[in-house]
Design an enzyme around this catalytic site. Structure first.
Site, PDB file in Angstrom:
ATOM      1  N   GLU A  14       0.851  -1.188   0.000  1.00 30.59           N
ATOM      2  CA  GLU A  14       0.000   0.000   0.000  1.00 30.59           C
ATOM      3  C   GLU A  14       0.888   1.241   0.000  1.00 30.59           C
ATOM      4  OE1 GLU A  14      -3.269  -0.459   2.774  1.00 30.59           O
ATOM      5  OE2 GLU A  14      -3.387  -2.588   2.324  1.00 30.59           O
ATOM      6  N   LYS A  52       0.580   3.930  -6.016  1.00 30.90           N
ATOM      7  CA  LYS A  52       1.512   2.803  -6.020  1.00 30.90           C
ATOM      8  C   LYS A  52       2.541   2.930  -7.138  1.00 30.90           C
ATOM      9  CE  LYS A  52      -2.071   0.433  -3.644  1.00 30.90           C
ATOM     10  NZ  LYS A  52      -3.226  -0.469  -3.679  1.00 30.90           N
ATOM     11  N   GLN A  98       2.862  -3.136  -9.668  1.00 25.26           N
ATOM     12  CA  GLN A  98       1.782  -4.126  -9.764  1.00 25.26           C
ATOM     13  C   GLN A  98       1.890  -5.076  -8.571  1.00 25.26           C
ATOM     14  OE1 GLN A  98      -0.485  -3.494 -11.597  1.00 25.26           O
ATOM     15  NE2 GLN A  98       0.183  -2.521 -13.466  1.00 25.26           N
ATOM     16  N   ARG A 135      -5.741   9.833 -13.630  1.00 26.90           N
ATOM     17  CA  ARG A 135      -6.989   9.536 -12.925  1.00 26.90           C
ATOM     18  C   ARG A 135      -6.794   9.353 -11.417  1.00 26.90           C
ATOM     19  NH1 ARG A 135      -8.002   4.761 -11.209  1.00 26.90           N
ATOM     20  NH2 ARG A 135      -6.555   3.074 -11.690  1.00 26.90           N
ATOM     21  N   ASN A 184      -6.062  -2.493   1.308  1.00 34.11           N
ATOM     22  CA  ASN A 184      -6.979  -3.291   2.107  1.00 34.11           C
ATOM     23  C   ASN A 184      -6.803  -3.162   3.627  1.00 34.11           C
ATOM     24  OD1 ASN A 184      -9.185  -4.772   1.610  1.00 34.11           O
ATOM     25  ND2 ASN A 184      -8.129  -6.709   1.249  1.00 34.11           N
TER      26      ASN A 184
END
Ligand SMILES: [Zn+2]
Length: 277
Positions: free
Chosen positions: A3, A53, A70, A125, A169
């Site tokens: 994260e 990230k 990724q 974005r 998460n």
């Protein structure tokens, strides 16, 4: 998946190895990027920034290496000429006389001009980055309350990198517990005080995770848990995430887990009562 705080810590380590010294060589595994090797050799790295990230390695000639780890990408910093023992594929190497910053397994690497970054499809974005751009409470409350986000369930919204960049998460679960909000709530159903409390927890738990390398529980609680014999990191770092069936440290209720949007959502029914609309 790492994260925001883990990515920021990796960027810090890369910056410590690269910033002070002139780059002596840059190597790309992807043939399409090799034409940049000559243009980056002999330049200085001026900044290693994070956007969610993604990591942006800025050079003094206005070029920027964009990399997104990724699931499997990982940076290693080694003394010049040393390589880690790993079965991963080396994708990018930035060397100076002392160190090598080595990026393994990442599949998304590109070289861009700094002036073009805002056109990049992934970066364009992204919402404000919690550890790089450090949005304040008012900015976050404004976003929560905007027409674009106020009708979304918090469970999904907090993972949306277009809302804020850097949450994943485990931060999502701990933030919602400390804010006292059920994951199915929407910002439009929250009071002003609840939105401000949520914004405060988003900022403070992300920063704490960065500072402590992923220990989210408050320091006094961590000390108490260690005194009780819970000395292993995994035993004291979280209150909610991954602790289904165990008692909440704040209220004693049993942590629950349900699947929301295809991912496990941990929450405390005591601290986060279901809304009664
Ligand atoms: Zn609780």
């Amino acid at each position: 998946m790492p994260e925001g705080p883990e990515i920021r810590l990796a960027a810090d380590e890369v910056a410590r190895a690269l910033l002070p010294w002139q780059t002596t060589a840059v190597e790309f595994a992807f043939p399409a990027l090799r034409r940049f090797e000559k243009r980056l050799r002999g330049r200085r790295v001026t900044d290693v920034a994070t956007r969610g990230k993604a990591i942006l390695t800025h050079f003094d000639n206005g070029l920027v290496i964009y990399s997104h780890n990724q699931l499997y990408g990982r940076w290693y910093v080694e003394k010049r000429g040393h390589y880690p023992e790993t079965g991963r594929q080396l994708r990018l190497a930035i060397h100076n006389d002392r160190y090598s910053a080595l990026l393994y397994s990442a599949s998304e690497i590109d070289v861009l001009k700094a002036s073009e970054l805002h056109h990049h499809p992934f970066l364009a974005r992204l919402g404000p980055d919690l550890l790089n751009e450090s949005p304040g409470i008012d900015t976050i409350v404004e976003r929560l309350d905007s027409a674009r986000f106020r009708k979304r369930q918090l469970a999904g919204l907090l993972l949306d990198q277009g809302f804020l960049a850097g949450l994943g998460n485990y931060l999502r679960a701990e933030i919602l517990t400390r804010a006292g909000l059920h994951p199915s709530m929407k910002p439009g159903q929250c009071s002003e005080a609840q939105l401000r409390r949520l914004a405060r927890q988003i900022i403070s738990l992300t920063r704490r995770s960065y500072r402590t390398r992923g220990i989210i529980n408050p320091p006094a609680l961590v000390t108490r848990l260690k005194q009780q014999g819970l000395t292993a990191r995994e035993q004291h770092r979280f209150n909610t995430y991954g602790r289904a069936g165990q008692p909440c440290h704040f209220c004693g209720a049993e942590i629950e887990c349900s699947v929301m949007g295809g991912r496990k959502m941990y929450y405390c029914p005591g601290c986060q009562p279901a809304p009664c609309f």
